[in-house]
Design an enzyme around this catalytic site. Structure first.
Site, PDB file in Angstrom:
ATOM      1  N   HIS A  27       0.838  -1.207   0.000  1.00 40.90           N
ATOM      2  CA  HIS A  27       0.000   0.000   0.000  1.00 40.90           C
ATOM      3  C   HIS A  27       0.876   1.261   0.000  1.00 40.90           C
ATOM      4  O   HIS A  27       0.534   2.283   0.590  1.00 40.90           O
ATOM      5  CB  HIS A  27      -0.913  -0.024   1.244  1.00 40.90           C
ATOM      6  N   GLY A  83       6.536   2.264  -4.587  1.00 40.54           N
ATOM      7  CA  GLY A  83       7.877   2.833  -4.725  1.00 40.54           C
ATOM      8  C   GLY A  83       8.319   3.169  -6.136  1.00 40.54           C
ATOM      9  O   GLY A  83       9.440   3.638  -6.327  1.00 40.54           O
TER      10      GLY A  83
HETATM   11  C1  LIG Z   1      -2.683   9.272  -1.371  1.00 37.12           C
HETATM   12  C2  LIG Z   1      -2.908   7.818  -1.574  1.00 37.12           C
HETATM   13  C3  LIG Z   1      -4.186   7.285  -1.447  1.00 37.12           C
HETATM   14  C4  LIG Z   1      -4.404   5.921  -1.645  1.00 37.12           C
HETATM   15  N1  LIG Z   1      -5.673   5.418  -1.599  1.00 37.12           N
HETATM   16  C5  LIG Z   1      -5.890   4.118  -1.905  1.00 37.12           C
HETATM   17  C6  LIG Z   1      -7.202   3.613  -1.998  1.00 37.12           C
HETATM   18  O1  LIG Z   1      -8.176   4.341  -1.818  1.00 37.12           O
HETATM   19  N2  LIG Z   1      -7.352   2.301  -2.312  1.00 37.12           N
HETATM   20  C7  LIG Z   1      -6.293   1.476  -2.531  1.00 37.12           C
HETATM   21  O2  LIG Z   1      -6.458   0.300  -2.821  1.00 37.12           O
HETATM   22  N3  LIG Z   1      -5.035   1.944  -2.466  1.00 37.12           N
HETATM   23  C8  LIG Z   1      -4.808   3.241  -2.170  1.00 37.12           C
HETATM   24  N4  LIG Z   1      -3.535   3.725  -2.135  1.00 37.12           N
HETATM   25  C9  LIG Z   1      -2.420   2.816  -2.419  1.00 37.12           C
HETATM   26  C10 LIG Z   1      -2.095   2.776  -3.911  1.00 37.12           C
HETATM   27  O3  LIG Z   1      -3.100   2.133  -4.633  1.00 37.12           O
HETATM   28  C11 LIG Z   1      -0.775   2.057  -4.190  1.00 37.12           C
HETATM   29  O4  LIG Z   1      -0.803   0.785  -3.583  1.00 37.12           O
HETATM   30  C12 LIG Z   1       0.432   2.833  -3.682  1.00 37.12           C
HETATM   31  O5  LIG Z   1       0.269   4.204  -3.907  1.00 37.12           O
HETATM   32  C13 LIG Z   1       1.686   2.361  -4.400  1.00 37.12           C
HETATM   33  O6  LIG Z   1       2.807   3.023  -3.936  1.00 37.12           O
HETATM   34  P1  LIG Z   1       3.445   4.298  -4.653  1.00 37.12           P
HETATM   35  O7  LIG Z   1       2.608   5.459  -4.230  1.00 37.12           O
HETATM   36  O8  LIG Z   1       4.809   4.362  -4.072  1.00 37.12           O
HETATM   37  O9  LIG Z   1       3.398   4.067  -6.137  1.00 37.12           O
HETATM   38  C14 LIG Z   1      -3.303   5.078  -1.947  1.00 37.12           C
HETATM   39  C15 LIG Z   1      -2.033   5.633  -2.091  1.00 37.12           C
HETATM   40  C16 LIG Z   1      -1.831   6.976  -1.930  1.00 37.12           C
HETATM   41  C17 LIG Z   1      -0.440   7.526  -2.123  1.00 37.12           C
END
Ligand SMILES: Cc1cc2nc3c(=O)[nH]c(=O)nc-3n(C[C@H](O)[C@H](O)[C@H](O)COP(=O)(O)O)c2cc1C
Length: 403
Positions: free
Chosen positions: A282, A315
């Site tokens: 996540h 990442g």
């Molecule tokens: C601001 C933010 C909000 C997120 N909200 C959700 C969400 O609502 N549902 C979900 O499955 N993952 C959510 N994620 C996780 C992303 O889907 C993903 O797994 C993650 O951003 C991957 O890492 P990265 O930001 O380093 O690419 C969220 C990530 C961020 C940064």
């Protein structure tokens, strides 16, 4: 020269977004959970993964296109669900979805976004995926899933790594919550970012009112004036593999599970006919003790790749990171913050810039390692030889007894 023209990489877009967005919004995007060990580790593992260049091979026709879940994608990347783009830009989800469509990669709309799924489906174009958080009242989730199918979303991602919710202390310090609420700290923060106040919050106020979770079931939607949040507490913490079968039965399209970190969970998913798993912590936002998804990826890939599609996220900031993920056994990556920084820096144009930056970087990396197609990338492209380096220091450089 505009702000975006001076952005040469994702870090530059992040910096523009940092200046434009209120601290509460930016830190919600940027930061992790608790001591942010998982967040840092996600990047550290990418830094420490090395690729070997391959020389004197033809790299005049490098192509990044891939088939993802049976349909084409212009590179092996999909936009991750994030539910916050709508606070980075007015209707930021639509901006991001349009950018993804233009570049030719899938876009995932999160349950927690501020733009309705029907509006995205009507105006975005391109490949659209929908991400689900399961509610305690499972029939409400089923209804949401049916609604996404009716709206024309092609793929459903069920996010399963939420436990009892995240402990993100910075949100409490900043007075930040979703849906966005006005309080002493968030008002001071917004006033210090007048461009955002006028072009994002002000625009919502002039049109539909305060941003809401418009895709939540009606009874969980709140406005600024609404009562204390019950929506997160209403997310199901009593779920099981039978729910996978249940969703599978009502969802007509491709179905992915997101937040898989164990080989046996990936195997169970594959056994139950899940079309893809997203190996993910996540983005370091939930369990701070989690390893980097990249560290568990090779084992999961060895166990299930070929039976189900293996995605990895958490990442990705450079095109070379995508190549590293492929070399470690992924079919494709999801990118969250990289494209959010783009939206935060410049809406659709910023998101397009983010995607084109990683695309160009990926193409360069492919050429360095002498690969023209993404399915040629594999473990053979990884440098694994620290002991080779030390061994070469103790061995004579020129073989002895040459004469
Ligand atoms: C601001 C933010 C909000 C997120 N909200 C959700 C969400 O609502 N549902 C979900 O499955 N993952 C959510 N994620 C996780 C992303 O889907 C993903 O797994 C993650 O951003 C991957 O890492 P990265 O930001 O380093 O690419 C969220 C990530 C961020 C940064």
């Amino acid at each position: 020269m505009g702000r975006l023209d001076r952005c040469y990489n994702i870090a530059d877009l992040r910096e523009v977004a940092r200046r434009r967005l209120p601290k509460g919004v930016f830190e919600y995007v940027d930061r992790g959970t608790e001591d942010e060990i998982a967040l840092a580790n996600n990047r550290r593992v990418y830094h420490e993964t090395k690729l070997l260049n391959r020389v004197l091979v033809d790299v005049s026709d490098v192509r990044l296109e891939s088939e993802m879940l049976g349909l084409p994608s212009s590179l092996p990347l999909a936009v991750a669900p994030t539910g916050i783009a709508g606070l980075c830009w007015y209707e930021g989800e639509l901006e991001l979805a349009k950018a993804a469509a233009k570049v030719g990669v899938p876009f995932t709309l999160a349950t927690g976004s501020n733009t309705s799924m029907e509006k995205i489906a009507k105006h975005a174009g391109g490949r659209l995926w929908f991400q689900l958080y399961m509610w305690r009242e499972k029939d409400l989730s089923d209804e949401l899933v049916r609604r996404a199918a009716r709206a024309g979303f092609e793929t459903l991602i069920w996010t399963v790594d939420i436990g009892h919710g995240a402990n993100r202390e910075h949100n409490a310090r900043n007075g930040f919550s979703t849906p966005y609420k006005a309080n002493a700290r968030s008002i001071v923060d917004a006033l210090a970012h007048p461009e955002w106040l006028v072009t994002v919050l002000g625009r919502y106020m002039r049109t539909d009112g305060m941003p809401r979770h418009v895709n939540y079931p009606e009874k969980y939607q709140e406005k600024i004036t609404g009562k204390v949040s019950t929506s997160k507490a209403a997310r199901a913490d009593k779920v099981g593999w039978e729910d996978v079968d249940r969703l599978r039965a009502i969802w007509p399209g491709k179905f992915l599970l997101k937040g898989i970190m164990r080989v046996e969970d990936a195997e169970e998913a594959a056994r139950r006919g899940v079309d893809g798993v997203v190996v993910s912590n996540h983005g370091g936002r939930n369990m701070d003790s989690a390893p980097s998804p990249l560290e568990v990826l090779p084992g999961i890939s060895r166990a299930v790749r070929g039976r189900t599609t293996v995605f990895v996220d958490s990442g990705v900031r450079r095109g070379s990171d995508i190549v590293k993920a492929l070399a470690l056994g992924a079919d494709a990556v999801l990118a969250g913050r990289a494209t959010l920084y783009g939206v935060g820096a410049g809406g659709q144009a910023g998101a397009e810039k983010a995607l084109s930056i990683v695309k160009n970087e990926m193409r360069r990396t492919m050429a360095y390692i002498g690969r023209q197609r993404i399915d040629e990338v594999g473990a053979d492209d990884l440098w694994t030889g620290r002991e080779t380096a030390s061994a070469s220091r103790v061995r004579p450089a020129v073989p002895e007894a040459a004469e």
